[in-house]
Design an enzyme around this catalytic site. Structure first.
Site, mmCIF file in Angstrom:
data_model
loop_
_atom_site.group_PDB
_atom_site.id
_atom_site.type_symbol
_atom_site.label_atom_id
_atom_site.label_comp_id
_atom_site.label_asym_id
_atom_site.label_seq_id
_atom_site.Cartn_x
_atom_site.Cartn_y
_atom_site.Cartn_z
ATOM 1 N N CYS A 227 5.984 -0.056 7.481
ATOM 2 C CA CYS A 227 5.579 1.099 6.680
ATOM 3 C C CYS A 227 6.768 1.533 5.830
ATOM 4 C CB CYS A 227 5.157 2.236 7.610
ATOM 5 S SG CYS A 227 4.656 3.722 6.728
ATOM 6 N N LEU A 228 6.522 1.816 4.544
ATOM 7 C CA LEU A 228 7.627 2.211 3.657
ATOM 8 C C LEU A 228 8.297 3.506 4.117
ATOM 9 C CD1 LEU A 228 6.091 1.381 0.155
ATOM 10 C CD2 LEU A 228 7.716 0.016 1.485
ATOM 11 N N HIS B 69 -2.666 7.161 7.073
ATOM 12 C CA HIS B 69 -1.704 8.081 6.451
ATOM 13 C C HIS B 69 -2.373 9.372 5.986
ATOM 14 C CE1 HIS B 69 2.207 6.187 6.357
ATOM 15 N NE2 HIS B 69 1.710 5.048 5.902
ATOM 16 N N HIS C 37 -4.393 0.976 7.626
ATOM 17 C CA HIS C 37 -3.041 1.549 7.710
ATOM 18 C C HIS C 37 -2.891 2.726 6.727
ATOM 19 C CE1 HIS C 37 1.490 1.186 8.109
ATOM 20 N NE2 HIS C 37 1.365 1.903 7.008
ATOM 21 N N GLU C 38 -3.342 2.519 5.481
ATOM 22 C CA GLU C 38 -3.211 3.580 4.467
ATOM 23 C C GLU C 38 -4.138 4.744 4.782
ATOM 24 O OE1 GLU C 38 -0.692 3.473 2.649
ATOM 25 O OE2 GLU C 38 -0.292 1.381 3.143
ATOM 26 N N GLY D 132 0.839 -1.193 0.000
ATOM 27 C CA GLY D 132 0.000 0.000 0.000
ATOM 28 C C GLY D 132 0.870 1.238 0.000
ATOM 29 N N GLN E 180 2.872 10.042 1.431
ATOM 30 C CA GLN E 180 4.181 9.385 1.428
ATOM 31 C C GLN E 180 5.010 9.738 0.199
ATOM 32 O OE1 GLN E 180 2.381 5.323 2.317
ATOM 33 N NE2 GLN E 180 4.322 5.192 3.420
HETATM 34 NI NI NI Z 1 2.627 3.173 5.874
#
Ligand code: NI
Length: 196
Positions: free
Chosen positions: A105-106, A151, A147-148, A45, A50
């Site tokens: 998380c990226l 963000h 999770h997304e 995701g 991000q």
């Molecule tokens: Ni994340």
């Protein structure tokens, strides 16, 4: 085009994203770039903040989770066909007994922690053609969406940890914001003011 992923510590990750309309400039290209960026980093995701874009948009493709032996066939099927764009989403219900899952998380490389979330959500959103949907998701599919969704609300999974856990990872988080982390995809670190 692969975009740099914004690392922990950048204020853009703390902003609430703005709703967008059909005429948002270069939306189609942004979505293509986000897919490229997410797959390059082996993510499931990616949310627009991000990639330094403070809007209510995220993409998911949880198909790698479908490999999990412990899942039922219907669960695997849902996960492997859930490549989707969510625009202007709103979670309107979250239900059930909270369960733990080890999240990463990226924007926060090398940190993974168990996070508790409710197992079932109902979400309203628009797709990339601005068609409206209202859908219910469960389990891992719901997890990735939650999770997304966080963000675009300016929330990170590390916010949801116990105060003890938060203390334990504080130094690592500060290192990440300074670029002191080994990562094999393109990132931009707030305390370095440059990408790599
Ligand atoms: Ni994340």
């Amino acid at each position: 085009m692969i975009l740099p992923i914004i690392a922990y510590g950048d204020p853009v990750l703390r902003k609430k994203g703005q709703e967008i309309m059909k005429d948002y400039p270069d939306l189609e290209q942004l979505i293509i770039n986000m897919w490229d960026t997410m797959y390059e980093a082996y993510g499931v995701g990616l949310a627009a903040p991000q990639v330094n874009c403070s809007i209510r948009l995220f993409i998911i493709d949880p198909s790698p989770f479908a490999e999990d032996e412990n899942l039922t066939d219907p669960e695997k099927e849902v996960l492997s066909s859930l490549k989707k764009v969510f625009i202007n989403p709103k979670i309107i219900a979250e239900e059930g007994e909270e369960w733990a899952f080890n999240e990463g998380c990226l924007s926060i490389p090398e940190i993974r922690e168990d996070v508790f979330r409710k197992p079932r959500i109902t979400i309203e959103y628009q797709d990339e053609d601005f068609n409206s949907f209202r859908e219910t998701y469960e389990g891992l599919a719901a997890r990735v969406i939650q999770h997304e969704y966080d963000h675009i609300e300016g929330i990170l999974f590390t916010d949801k940890l116990s105060s003890l856990k938060k203390r334990l990872i504080k130094g690592k988080l500060s290192d990440i914001s300074k670029g002191k982390v080994d990562v094999d995809y393109r990132m931009r670190f707030p305390a370095m003011k440059k990408g790599r």
